[in-house]
Write a protein that holds these residues in place. Structure first.
Motif, short mmCIF file in Angstrom:
data_model
loop_
_atom_site.label_atom_id
_atom_site.label_comp_id
_atom_site.label_asym_id
_atom_site.label_seq_id
_atom_site.Cartn_x
_atom_site.Cartn_y
_atom_site.Cartn_z
N MET A 1 2.01 31.94 -51.37
CA MET A 1 1.38 30.53 -51.20
C MET A 1 0.19 29.78 -50.94
SD MET A 1 5.30 28.75 -50.02
CE MET A 1 6.67 29.88 -50.55
N SER A 2 -0.49 28.71 -51.90
CA SER A 2 -1.33 27.97 -51.79
C SER A 2 -0.86 27.05 -51.15
CB SER A 2 -2.94 29.10 -51.99
OG SER A 2 -2.25 28.30 -53.08
N PHE A 3 -1.74 25.56 -50.83
CA PHE A 3 -1.60 24.51 -50.83
C PHE A 3 -2.80 23.64 -52.41
CE2 PHE A 3 -2.78 19.94 -49.35
CZ PHE A 3 -1.02 19.06 -49.95
N LYS A 30 -0.89 11.88 -40.03
CA LYS A 30 -0.24 13.28 -39.02
C LYS A 30 -0.23 14.28 -39.98
CE LYS A 30 2.64 14.37 -35.49
NZ LYS A 30 3.63 14.31 -34.51
N ALA A 31 0.67 14.51 -40.89
CA ALA A 31 0.92 15.70 -41.92
C ALA A 31 -0.79 16.10 -42.74
CB ALA A 31 1.39 15.14 -42.72
N LEU A 32 -1.79 14.92 -43.31
CA LEU A 32 -3.13 15.61 -43.44
C LEU A 32 -3.52 16.17 -42.54
CD1 LEU A 32 -3.55 12.43 -45.42
CD2 LEU A 32 -3.18 14.62 -46.14
N LEU A 33 -3.35 15.41 -41.32
CA LEU A 33 -4.56 16.38 -39.73
C LEU A 33 -3.59 18.33 -39.70
CD1 LEU A 33 -4.47 13.59 -37.69
CD2 LEU A 33 -6.68 14.49 -39.31
N PHE A 34 -1.93 17.92 -40.23
CA PHE A 34 -1.13 19.31 -39.77
C PHE A 34 -1.93 19.73 -40.74
CE2 PHE A 34 2.01 22.42 -41.58
CZ PHE A 34 2.31 22.72 -39.90
N ILE A 35 -2.32 19.55 -42.56
CA ILE A 35 -2.72 20.16 -42.77
C ILE A 35 -4.19 21.33 -42.36
CG2 ILE A 35 -2.91 20.71 -45.76
CD1 ILE A 35 -0.74 18.65 -46.21
N GLN A 36 -4.81 20.30 -42.80
CA GLN A 36 -6.77 20.76 -42.43
C GLN A 36 -5.78 21.49 -41.12
OE1 GLN A 36 -8.44 17.37 -40.76
NE2 GLN A 36 -10.30 17.89 -41.53
N HIS A 37 -5.79 21.37 -40.49
CA HIS A 37 -5.78 22.52 -39.47
C HIS A 37 -4.90 23.71 -39.93
CE1 HIS A 37 -6.77 18.45 -36.71
NE2 HIS A 37 -7.74 19.47 -36.40
N ARG A 40 -5.17 27.96 -43.35
CA ARG A 40 -5.00 28.90 -44.19
C ARG A 40 -4.16 30.06 -43.63
NH1 ARG A 40 -11.20 30.82 -44.39
NH2 ARG A 40 -12.29 29.36 -43.63
N GLU A 41 -3.02 29.27 -43.28
CA GLU A 41 -1.40 29.73 -42.82
C GLU A 41 -0.94 29.36 -44.34
OE1 GLU A 41 -0.88 27.97 -39.24
OE2 GLU A 41 -2.35 28.56 -38.36
N PRO A 42 0.17 30.21 -44.25
CA PRO A 42 1.02 29.79 -45.77
C PRO A 42 1.44 28.29 -44.64
CG PRO A 42 1.89 32.21 -44.64
CD PRO A 42 0.09 31.45 -43.74
N LEU A 43 2.12 27.28 -45.87
CA LEU A 43 2.18 25.89 -45.76
C LEU A 43 3.51 26.21 -46.73
CD1 LEU A 43 1.76 22.86 -44.20
CD2 LEU A 43 0.46 22.77 -45.97
N SER A 44 4.11 25.31 -45.77
CA SER A 44 5.74 24.84 -47.08
C SER A 44 5.80 23.39 -46.59
CB SER A 44 6.58 25.26 -46.73
OG SER A 44 7.17 24.92 -45.64
N LEU A 45 6.67 22.97 -47.78
CA LEU A 45 6.48 21.09 -47.56
C LEU A 45 7.44 20.59 -47.04
CD1 LEU A 45 6.97 18.70 -48.91
CD2 LEU A 45 8.80 19.35 -50.12
N ILE A 67 -0.91 9.14 -51.11
CA ILE A 67 -2.59 10.10 -51.47
C ILE A 67 -2.96 9.74 -52.99
CG2 ILE A 67 -3.19 11.85 -51.43
CD1 ILE A 67 -2.40 10.41 -48.40
N GLY A 68 -0.86 10.01 -54.33
CA GLY A 68 -1.56 9.86 -55.55
C GLY A 68 -1.89 10.90 -56.30
N ILE A 69 -1.26 11.90 -55.51
CA ILE A 69 -1.44 13.41 -55.93
C ILE A 69 0.38 13.52 -55.25
CG2 ILE A 69 -3.39 13.76 -56.69
CD1 ILE A 69 -3.51 15.70 -53.97
N SER A 70 0.96 14.84 -55.94
CA SER A 70 2.35 15.16 -55.57
C SER A 70 1.87 16.56 -54.13
CB SER A 70 2.55 16.13 -56.84
OG SER A 70 3.92 14.86 -58.17
N PHE A 71 2.93 16.79 -53.64
CA PHE A 71 2.58 18.18 -52.66
C PHE A 71 2.97 19.16 -54.08
CE2 PHE A 71 3.40 20.90 -49.33
CZ PHE A 71 2.73 20.38 -48.19
N ARG A 72 2.36 20.40 -53.87
CA ARG A 72 2.48 21.52 -54.43
C ARG A 72 2.76 22.67 -53.59
NH1 ARG A 72 0.04 21.08 -60.28
NH2 ARG A 72 -1.71 21.56 -59.25
N ILE A 73 2.96 23.44 -54.32
CA ILE A 73 3.04 24.85 -53.88
C ILE A 73 3.08 25.96 -54.62
CG2 ILE A 73 4.25 26.66 -52.27
CD1 ILE A 73 3.37 24.06 -50.37
N THR A 74 2.06 26.69 -54.80
CA THR A 74 2.10 27.28 -55.62
C THR A 74 1.59 28.70 -55.57
OG1 THR A 74 -0.20 27.37 -55.98
CG2 THR A 74 0.75 25.44 -56.96
#
Length: 74
Positions: A1-3, A30-37, A40-45, A67-74
């Motif tokens: 999975m990648s964000f 807070k979530a964006l900072l979590f994603i930024q930090h 490189r790890e698997p990330l889920s909604l 943010i103007g975009i959807s949160f998607r996991i691929t």
């Protein structure tokens, strides 16, 4: 999975140099900072929503609106 992050959010971060200068709701920031930090790890909604202190459905809706975009996991 990648964000997937693209579009407006990337342009805003590129222009400002950091997500902390973007005017967004504190929970989404807070979530964006979590994603930024943890990019490189698997990330889920669910994990991003949990870090933001929101339900997954509400987080997904707020993320898209702020943010103007959807949160998607691929």
């Amino acid at each position: 999975m990648s964000f997937i992050l693209s579009g407006n959010w990337k342009q805003t971060v590129r222009a400002t140099g950091t997500i902390s200068k973007v005017t967004i709701h504190p929970s989404i920031r807070k979530a964006l900072l979590f994603i930024q930090h943890h990019f490189r790890e698997p990330l889920s909604l669910a994990s991003a929503a949990d870090d933001a202190g929101l339900s997954a459905n509400y987080f997904s809706e707020c993320f898209r609106r702020q943010i103007g975009i959807s949160f998607r996991i691929t």
